[in-house]
Design a protein around this motif. Sequence first.
Motif, short mmCIF file in Angstrom:
data_model
loop_
_atom_site.label_atom_id
_atom_site.label_comp_id
_atom_site.label_asym_id
_atom_site.label_seq_id
_atom_site.Cartn_x
_atom_site.Cartn_y
_atom_site.Cartn_z
N GLN A 122 3.89 9.83 -8.01
CA GLN A 122 4.55 10.43 -9.15
C GLN A 122 4.19 11.53 -10.01
OE1 GLN A 122 6.22 6.99 -10.84
NE2 GLN A 122 7.37 6.42 -8.93
N PRO A 123 4.12 11.84 -10.88
CA PRO A 123 4.37 12.96 -11.67
C PRO A 123 3.21 11.50 -12.86
CG PRO A 123 6.08 14.23 -11.70
CD PRO A 123 6.17 12.64 -11.07
N SER A 172 3.27 11.60 -16.37
CA SER A 172 3.99 11.48 -17.20
C SER A 172 5.07 10.10 -16.45
CB SER A 172 4.66 12.52 -18.07
OG SER A 172 5.69 13.22 -16.35
N ALA A 173 5.46 9.91 -15.41
CA ALA A 173 5.95 8.92 -14.72
C ALA A 173 5.39 7.72 -14.60
CB ALA A 173 6.64 9.28 -13.58
N ASN A 174 4.31 7.95 -14.37
CA ASN A 174 3.52 5.94 -14.39
C ASN A 174 2.47 6.01 -15.64
OD1 ASN A 174 1.21 7.51 -13.61
ND2 ASN A 174 1.43 7.51 -11.35
N ASN A 175 3.03 6.27 -16.36
CA ASN A 175 2.38 6.54 -17.90
C ASN A 175 2.43 4.61 -18.04
OD1 ASN A 175 0.38 8.20 -17.80
ND2 ASN A 175 0.63 9.54 -19.01
N LEU A 200 1.13 -1.39 -0.10
CA LEU A 200 -0.04 -0.56 0.02
C LEU A 200 0.96 1.15 0.27
CD1 LEU A 200 -2.94 0.42 0.12
CD2 LEU A 200 -2.22 1.48 2.79
N LYS A 201 1.98 0.96 0.90
CA LYS A 201 2.80 2.28 1.00
C LYS A 201 3.41 2.36 -0.17
CE LYS A 201 3.71 4.35 4.15
NZ LYS A 201 2.92 5.61 4.41
N ALA A 202 3.64 1.60 -0.71
CA ALA A 202 4.93 1.54 -2.63
C ALA A 202 3.49 2.14 -3.86
CB ALA A 202 4.89 -0.02 -2.59
N LEU A 203 1.97 1.33 -3.52
CA LEU A 203 1.34 2.25 -4.15
C LEU A 203 1.06 3.98 -4.06
CD1 LEU A 203 -0.66 1.50 -6.47
CD2 LEU A 203 -2.12 0.66 -5.02
N GLU A 204 1.58 4.04 -3.18
CA GLU A 204 0.89 5.33 -2.08
C GLU A 204 1.87 5.89 -3.35
OE1 GLU A 204 -0.01 8.36 1.34
OE2 GLU A 204 1.40 7.11 1.30
N ALA A 205 3.06 5.66 -2.90
CA ALA A 205 4.18 6.90 -3.55
C ALA A 205 4.10 6.67 -4.55
CB ALA A 205 5.33 5.74 -2.92
#
Length: 782
Positions: A776-777, A779-782, A767-772
């Motif tokens: 992210q912007p 463009s970073a998680n597309n 959950l913490k990893a998903l929150e981080a």
Amino acid sequence: MDTLVSSLQEETLTQLRQGLRPGQRSLADWQGGRLAVSAVPGAGKSHSMAVGAAIAIARHQLNGRKQLILVTFTRTAAASIKSKVKKNLQALRLPQLGFQVYTLHGLAFSIASRHPEASGIDLETFTLISPNQNHYLVKEAVEQWIRENPALYQTLLEGTEFDGEEAERLRRQSVLRTEVLPKLAMTVIQEAKSSGFMPEELREVSAGVEDPYQTLTIAAGLYTKVQQLMERRNFIDYDDMILAARRVLDSPKPRPIWQDQVFAVFEDEAQDSTPLQTELLEILATPVEGSPDPNIVRVGDPNQAINSTFTPADPIYFNHFCEQCARVASRDGTRLATMNQAGRSCTPILKAANYVLHWVNKTWNPNDAQNRPFRDQDICPVDPHDPQPNPPPTAQGVEIHYPEDIYQTVEQIGQRIQQLLTENPHHSAAILVRENRQGRFIGEQLAEWEKVTKIKVHEVGAGGRQSEIPNEMLKLLQFVDRPHSPDNLKAALEVLDKREIIPTQDLNALATAPEQFLYPTPLDPPQKKPVQIARKACCQMLNARLELPYYQLISFFGMTLGYQSGELATVQKLADRVWRQMEGVGEAFPRNRSLKAIISVLQDMVSSEDFENINEEPEEQPEIKPGQVTIITMHKAKGLDWDYVFLPFLHHDILPGSPWIPRSAQFLGDFTLPEIARAQVRVAVHNRHLDQTTDSHDPTPLPNPQEAWQLANQLKQAEEYRLFYVAMTRAKRLLWMSAAQKCPFRWSVFSRQGGDNLQNKEPATVLKALEAFLRQPKSANN
């Protein structure tokens, strides 16, 4: 005229195929042989299977003598697929023939019942039952095994440390007889029988395993005893039905009869099949003459395999089938297809689910790569002009919160749901929980909220509790009939504990000395408060036996357990049914009818499973009604979806968690015998069924108890991650997740009688990893 009809059919066939997404068209284009279809959540497996089935029926001119068999796992799913196939055949202007839809056990029943001489089962004389660890057959088998194996039993009794103290010896006896051994028996029977393993084979594979308790030897002995008792009473279970059908298809005379009638087999939810079930379907799908390759299409999603910790199903088998098909070239390429487009959820939810999948696989133990929780396949959004486009997100689509405690969690959920459903009353919402006690807690906390907001709260778990009412009443009646029986006392205490009438505690310590617990003398040590509460509840029931007519006890016990309106209606129905059955056995029912006679009638009713509770929600799928909030476990949520989904209590000790050793059984060591046996049987089954399809594979040695415990831990964690993934992908527009800062130590021991007793809890690492990731912007998680 025939040419015109053919032309119209061809045009409709083309339209049906064109209506499928690219990944779904493999089912429409299938011509024969093996085909594996690995799908993602929301990919439309059932719809595309129904279209592929109708096209196959039309192309191959199937009829009543040559049929396509469709197999799924629930009667509801079977009815749904059958309706869809009929609709497609109607569009093709074809008679609604040429196919049959079964559940897997329904198919086995059909095969076994038609050939009793080959199956060894005559259903006119046999009774189908669903035994569990509390079934009287299992209890009787445990007692017989203990009498016949005193040395093995003594080894278990002594455990790791034993000073010979009498009270501790009695407590350990209670734990072994009522908890450890019954659960060990049922765990191994479920794992072994459904995989075709008989007791003698378990003894053989266990040879050479370094295990001071000889766990599999004990399990094989219990397995033998249960089978013997079932045979004496002409009982069979669902696994016996599969084995009986397999015997029919192994027989040279009936096998070609069935194979000649079956053109092909389409299997849905293939990730939940056991090896024995798969073998049954492949034999059925193999042509009598011609290619030895079976005509079988298996559709499933190994990433939604969420039953492997309490059934023998294991995603490793479907993954292995996919790999086999990928290596076999056909005229149209490989025999492995992927349905990777899904229109159920908005894009932010799909990205979150894909991130969780890859994060878990990346952080998984590198020495256990074969058992990684997930198959690497992303969920992709559908094309812009798809008939079922991905819905727009509500707000950001995914929200993560950290409330102060479990009470603030429910308060925040209530506020958010009220806002959402007030603005969109035609939408639906659900709260998905990991355990039934969590659901009951949320339902109780929202009771007043429901009255104020007028938003209906539907707790699915309440229906499950109603189905347990006959057995609960039986246990309480047996207790008041023989209160000095340790078994009866413990069973009654378990009912009171489960219904949260008494604080959770070590019930074995209370049940070993019933008289001292119920009627302590001034010389006995003072009882602690939880014990006093339990004693008071038991004494109230004993007093009721003296003060009330026997025919009023069932209704009184319903009030004692705090049953709600639907449950009380079920109690009244149960009481009326008991009285009617007793009146039919002689004279009119008198007020002083024997309590033992009432228990006898109720016992027959429970053992035959011949009672249906009152359903206050008779309509189909009450879980997904718009304008309603549904409280449901993650397991039961599979196959359903809602606009807004709330996932509370996502803590590290639950996700991924670890196998839990009950305090009462810790004298056996740092593991539990049922989980040790399960892991060892899994390895044995893998060796048998994966060896047959692998060119060079040395059998894996059976693990010792410590190794098996580690394996059990890995299996549990993998399944918890898949369950979380399934829960995430139920949401269409908003996925709301939280981990309260303070939570019960374990929900299984959380009770209103025990006070808050909340502790600081760490949120799940994923959950913490998903929150981080979400921070992210874009463009970073597309």
